[in-house]
Design a protein around this motif. Structure first.
Motif, mmCIF file in Angstrom:
data_model
loop_
_atom_site.group_PDB
_atom_site.id
_atom_site.type_symbol
_atom_site.label_atom_id
_atom_site.label_comp_id
_atom_site.label_asym_id
_atom_site.label_seq_id
_atom_site.Cartn_x
_atom_site.Cartn_y
_atom_site.Cartn_z
ATOM 1 N N THR A 1 0.854 -1.194 0.000
ATOM 2 C CA THR A 1 0.000 0.000 0.000
ATOM 3 C C THR A 1 0.881 1.232 0.000
ATOM 4 O O THR A 1 1.982 1.227 0.572
ATOM 5 N N PRO A 2 0.453 2.303 -0.669
ATOM 6 C CA PRO A 2 -0.726 2.390 -1.533
ATOM 7 C C PRO A 2 -0.438 1.806 -2.913
ATOM 8 O O PRO A 2 0.693 1.431 -3.197
ATOM 9 N N HIS B 1 0.647 6.797 -5.758
ATOM 10 C CA HIS B 1 0.846 7.990 -4.947
ATOM 11 C C HIS B 1 1.420 9.085 -5.821
ATOM 12 O O HIS B 1 2.408 8.869 -6.529
ATOM 13 N N THR C 1 3.881 -0.236 -5.974
ATOM 14 C CA THR C 1 3.355 1.101 -5.700
ATOM 15 C C THR C 1 3.925 2.031 -6.756
ATOM 16 O O THR C 1 5.144 2.144 -6.901
#
Lengths: 113, 112
Positions: free
Chosen positions: B7-8, B11, B107
């Motif tokens: 996660t995320p 971004h 990510t």
């Protein structure tokens, strides 16, 4: 050096055909050799691999060959299918400090129906 | 479900900001990695931890710092991001003594 080199950035084959992907590495510290398959915007998934004490491993349509004296390993795919279309990354484990996978730059394979 | 989770997923941030990415694996592995996949799709190792101990630290800028609370978690913090930090960051794990590495979904960081 610690490089792993894939010579073909892309390859196209007709459905049902046989293809060979190649990878070269630089020194004897590499002790494990793998092929990963990667779809766009997805993470790599392990396809097949072999340790340095083995020169061939077969799994269905996929076979990896290791040529230690030539510092070369290859992936053979038989009866290619459209769903084989993906990026194929070769990787070798550098068995020096830390054991780290060194990846090639990838080969984009397109299998045409 | 046993897997590597990140996660995320995405971004977007501006130059100079700090970002943190999380990685957790439920595969029972004890060795975890951070890789960076750049715009040319080359996947390069950044760090590796075994049981919370740093074992691989490639030549990366000092603004990157990995953090491991236990063998199942490995986070990555980037202080003061730069435009060249835009990339996909992939977490992976393996069992010490085995070679096979399993990757998370990644990510994607975009630095404006």
């Amino acid at each position: 050096g610690q490089q792993v080199k894939q010579s073909s950035p892309s390859l196209t084959v007709q459905e049902g055909g046989i293809l060979i992907l190649n990878c070269d590495y630089e020194n004897d510290m590499f002790d494990y050799f793998a092929w990963y398959k990667k779809y766009p915007d997805n993470s790599p998934t392990l396809l097949i691999s072999v340790r340095s004490n083995v020169d061939k491993r077969e799994d269905g349509r996929f076979t990896v060959f290791l040529n230690k004296s030539g510092k070369h390993f290859s992936l053979h795919i038989t009866a290619s299918q459209p769903e084989d279309t993906a990026v194929y990354l070769c990787a070798a484990n550098y068995g020096g400090s830390g054991n780290k996978l060194i990846f090639g730059t990838g080969t984009l394979l397109s299998v045409k129906p | 479900e046993t897997a590597v989770f990140q996660t995320p997923n995405y971004h977007v941030t501006q130059v100079g900001n700090e970002v943190s990415f999380n990685c957790k694996q439920t595969l029972g592995h004890d060795t975890m990695y951070w890789y960076k996949q750049d715009s040319k799709k080359l996947l390069k190792i950044m760090f590796s931890y075994n049981n919370k101990q740093l074992i691989v630290n490639e030549t990366v800028p000092r603004r990157f710092s990995p953090q491991s609370s236990d063998k199942a978690h490995l986070n990555l913090r980037i202080k003061s991001v730069e435009p060249e930090d835009s990339a996909v960051y992939l977490c992976a794990s393996r069992l010490w003594g085995a070679y096979e590495q399993y990757f998370g979904p990644g990510t994607r960081l975009t630095v404006l």
